[in-house]
Design a protein around this motif. Structure first.
Motif, PDB file in Angstrom:
ATOM      1  N   LEU A  92       8.209  51.443  22.342  1.00 42.63           N
ATOM      2  CA  LEU A  92       8.336  49.778  21.623  1.00 42.63           C
ATOM      3  C   LEU A  92       9.247  48.926  21.365  1.00 42.63           C
ATOM      4  CD1 LEU A  92       5.345  48.185  20.922  1.00 42.63           C
ATOM      5  CD2 LEU A  92       6.153  49.465  18.293  1.00 42.63           C
ATOM      6  N   SER A  93      10.177  49.540  20.374  1.00 41.38           N
ATOM      7  CA  SER A  93      11.491  48.898  20.745  1.00 41.38           C
ATOM      8  C   SER A  93      12.220  48.254  22.230  1.00 41.38           C
ATOM      9  CB  SER A  93      12.611  49.879  19.799  1.00 41.38           C
ATOM     10  OG  SER A  93      12.938  50.260  20.581  1.00 41.38           O
ATOM     11  N   ARG A  94      11.540  48.795  22.949  1.00 39.41           N
ATOM     12  CA  ARG A  94      12.075  48.647  24.520  1.00 39.41           C
ATOM     13  C   ARG A  94      11.431  46.945  24.301  1.00 39.41           C
ATOM     14  NH1 ARG A  94      11.806  52.102  28.665  1.00 39.41           N
ATOM     15  NH2 ARG A  94      11.084  53.666  27.090  1.00 39.41           N
ATOM     16  N   TRP A  95      10.025  46.544  24.457  1.00 40.85           N
ATOM     17  CA  TRP A  95       9.141  45.983  24.856  1.00 40.85           C
ATOM     18  C   TRP A  95       9.238  44.698  23.740  1.00 40.85           C
ATOM     19  CZ3 TRP A  95       5.374  43.352  21.582  1.00 40.85           C
ATOM     20  CH2 TRP A  95       4.623  42.584  21.673  1.00 40.85           C
ATOM     21  N   LEU A  96       9.356  45.131  22.852  1.00 41.72           N
ATOM     22  CA  LEU A  96      10.430  44.230  21.407  1.00 41.72           C
ATOM     23  C   LEU A  96      11.379  43.669  21.683  1.00 41.72           C
ATOM     24  CD1 LEU A  96       8.939  46.432  18.262  1.00 41.72           C
ATOM     25  CD2 LEU A  96       7.631  43.931  18.961  1.00 41.72           C
ATOM     26  N   ARG A  97      11.932  44.125  22.053  1.00 44.31           N
ATOM     27  CA  ARG A  97      13.479  43.533  23.315  1.00 44.31           C
ATOM     28  C   ARG A  97      13.139  42.126  24.824  1.00 44.31           C
ATOM     29  NH1 ARG A  97      15.982  42.892  18.541  1.00 44.31           N
ATOM     30  NH2 ARG A  97      17.182  44.083  17.704  1.00 44.31           N
ATOM     31  N   GLY A  98      11.522  42.285  24.979  1.00 47.86           N
ATOM     32  CA  GLY A  98      11.635  41.320  26.282  1.00 47.86           C
ATOM     33  C   GLY A  98      11.668  42.629  27.762  1.00 47.86           C
ATOM     34  N   ARG A  99      12.204  43.415  27.465  1.00 49.82           N
ATOM     35  CA  ARG A  99      11.752  43.989  28.497  1.00 49.82           C
ATOM     36  C   ARG A  99      10.869  44.692  28.981  1.00 49.82           C
ATOM     37  NH1 ARG A  99      16.377  48.166  24.517  1.00 49.82           N
ATOM     38  NH2 ARG A  99      18.366  46.428  24.825  1.00 49.82           N
ATOM     39  N   LYS A 100      11.201  45.126  30.571  1.00 52.63           N
ATOM     40  CA  LYS A 100      10.140  45.630  31.213  1.00 52.63           C
ATOM     41  C   LYS A 100       9.765  47.425  31.262  1.00 52.63           C
ATOM     42  CE  LYS A 100       8.184  45.584  35.904  1.00 52.63           C
ATOM     43  NZ  LYS A 100       8.851  45.306  37.008  1.00 52.63           N
ATOM     44  N   VAL A 101       8.109  47.443  30.140  1.00 44.45           N
ATOM     45  CA  VAL A 101       7.353  48.668  30.689  1.00 44.45           C
ATOM     46  C   VAL A 101       6.390  48.696  30.349  1.00 44.45           C
ATOM     47  CG1 VAL A 101       9.774  49.019  27.880  1.00 44.45           C
ATOM     48  CG2 VAL A 101       7.102  48.156  27.699  1.00 44.45           C
ATOM     49  N   GLN A 102       5.984  49.667  30.358  1.00 38.99           N
ATOM     50  CA  GLN A 102       4.347  50.391  31.481  1.00 38.99           C
ATOM     51  C   GLN A 102       3.753  49.858  29.767  1.00 38.99           C
ATOM     52  OE1 GLN A 102       3.664  53.394  33.734  1.00 38.99           O
ATOM     53  NE2 GLN A 102       4.608  52.398  35.553  1.00 38.99           N
ATOM     54  N   ILE A 103       2.652  49.054  30.136  1.00 41.24           N
ATOM     55  CA  ILE A 103       1.739  49.577  28.581  1.00 41.24           C
ATOM     56  C   ILE A 103       0.772  50.203  29.091  1.00 41.24           C
ATOM     57  CG2 ILE A 103       0.438  47.700  27.477  1.00 41.24           C
ATOM     58  CD1 ILE A 103       3.256  46.533  27.460  1.00 41.24           C
ATOM     59  N   ASN A 104       1.517  51.677  28.281  1.00 42.00           N
ATOM     60  CA  ASN A 104      -0.547  52.002  28.793  1.00 42.00           C
ATOM     61  C   ASN A 104       0.073  53.526  27.853  1.00 42.00           C
ATOM     62  OD1 ASN A 104       2.534  53.785  29.990  1.00 42.00           O
ATOM     63  ND2 ASN A 104       1.442  53.627  31.670  1.00 42.00           N
ATOM     64  N   HIS A 105      -0.252  54.855  27.480  1.00 41.28           N
ATOM     65  CA  HIS A 105      -0.058  55.896  26.744  1.00 41.28           C
ATOM     66  C   HIS A 105       0.038  55.036  24.895  1.00 41.28           C
ATOM     67  CE1 HIS A 105      -0.097  58.452  30.155  1.00 41.28           C
ATOM     68  NE2 HIS A 105       1.292  57.981  30.296  1.00 41.28           N
ATOM     69  N   GLY A 106      -1.215  54.155  24.653  1.00 44.51           N
ATOM     70  CA  GLY A 106      -1.293  53.674  23.735  1.00 44.51           C
ATOM     71  C   GLY A 106      -0.403  53.098  23.332  1.00 44.51           C
ATOM     72  N   LEU A 107       0.812  51.987  24.154  1.00 43.60           N
ATOM     73  CA  LEU A 107       1.603  50.765  23.726  1.00 43.60           C
ATOM     74  C   LEU A 107       0.451  49.607  24.266  1.00 43.60           C
ATOM     75  CD1 LEU A 107       4.126  49.401  23.004  1.00 43.60           C
ATOM     76  CD2 LEU A 107       3.765  49.453  25.506  1.00 43.60           C
TER      77      LEU A 107
END
Length: 264
Positions: A92-107
């Motif tokens: 989540l912290s990586r998503w909050l920083r605008g990094r590319k992550v897969q939005i899955n597994h509850g994220l």
């Protein structure tokens, strides 16, 4: 710190169950003197001076992500709690920083709730998560807390391999029939003097192996939210109000002999 401690398993956004567990443990609501626009003022104190330790994975999958974050953050700010970083918190912290992550597994639950916040507020949450330690060495080395556990030779060490173990457990590179990663069963080989308390892999009941205990009892999957009282070594649990997320593998399918092998 020597305790006494209340070590609390994976919250995963289940704020109401967290409040119920704190009450069950004897904690009392103690609002902060100021009401922050993001964090609010909800905090808790224990009349006997106990310290709460959270094993990480505060976020994802559950119904009240921000509330859960606020409660834990405010308890830490009040000096009555500590928390180690979980793999869901880190992602989540990586998503909050605008990094590319897969939005899955509850994220996707966390994103849906937090994307409405101002960019600066998301940055504050990211900073809070990024500052969480990977492991806590407590009571003169007699107690170790890490999200996915930690084998004895890695206690107190810091490296990419230690970070990966703390967040994800012992990796094998294999997956099971559910497509979930298979983890090495480090706890069955553990012979250290320090009690290692962890979560990460949901089990039906707190699982003791040697001098280790997994206290993630799958509250977000309709199980329980559990805490270990230390040094008493007493388990206290409250039931989930409902099943918020259906697990990829039913918790009932996790048997004691392989419960620490796989991650939901």
């Amino acid at each position: 710190m020597t305790g006494p401690f209340d070590i609390i398993g994976d919250v995963h956004g289940c704020a109401e169950e967290l409040r119920a567990l704190l009450v069950q443990l004897g904690w009392q609501s103690q609002p902060l003197p100021t009401n922050n626009a993001l964090w609010g003022n909800e905090s808790w104190q224990h009349p006997e001076g106990r310290i709460a330790i959270f094993v990480g994975d505060l976020v994802d999958r559950g119904p009240r992500i921000l509330t859960s974050l606020c409660i834990v953050r405010n308890m830490i700010a009040s000096g009555v709690a500590h928390c180690v970083l979980g793999n869901h918190d880190e992602k989540l912290s990586r998503w909050l920083r605008g990094r590319k992550v897969q939005i899955n597994h509850g994220l996707e639950r966390s994103v849906a709730e937090l994307q409405r916040l101002h960019r600066s507020e998301r940055g504050l949450i990211a900073t809070f998560l990024e500052e969480l330690p990977l492991q806590l060495i407590l009571d003169g080395g007699a107690l170790v807390v890490a999200h996915a556990g930690l084998s004895e030779e890695l206690h107190g060490r810091n490296s990419p391999a230690v970070r990966a173990f703390c967040l994800y457990g012992q990796t094998t590179g294999k997956t099971d029939k559910f497509g979930l990663p298979i983890r090495g069963d480090w706890a069955t080989k553990y012979s250290g003097k320090a009690l290692v308390v962890f979560g990460h892999t949901p089990v039906v009941e707190p699982l003791w192996k040697n001098n280790t205990v997994n206290i993630d009892t799958g509250v977000v999957f309709g199980g329980k939210l559990s805490a270990l009282r230390y040094p008493e070594r007493e388990i206290v649990s409250v039931p989930a109000r409902k099943q918020y997320t259906v697990p990829a593998r039913p918790l009932a399918a996790v048997e004691p002999e392989d419960a620490s092998l796989q991650d939901l």
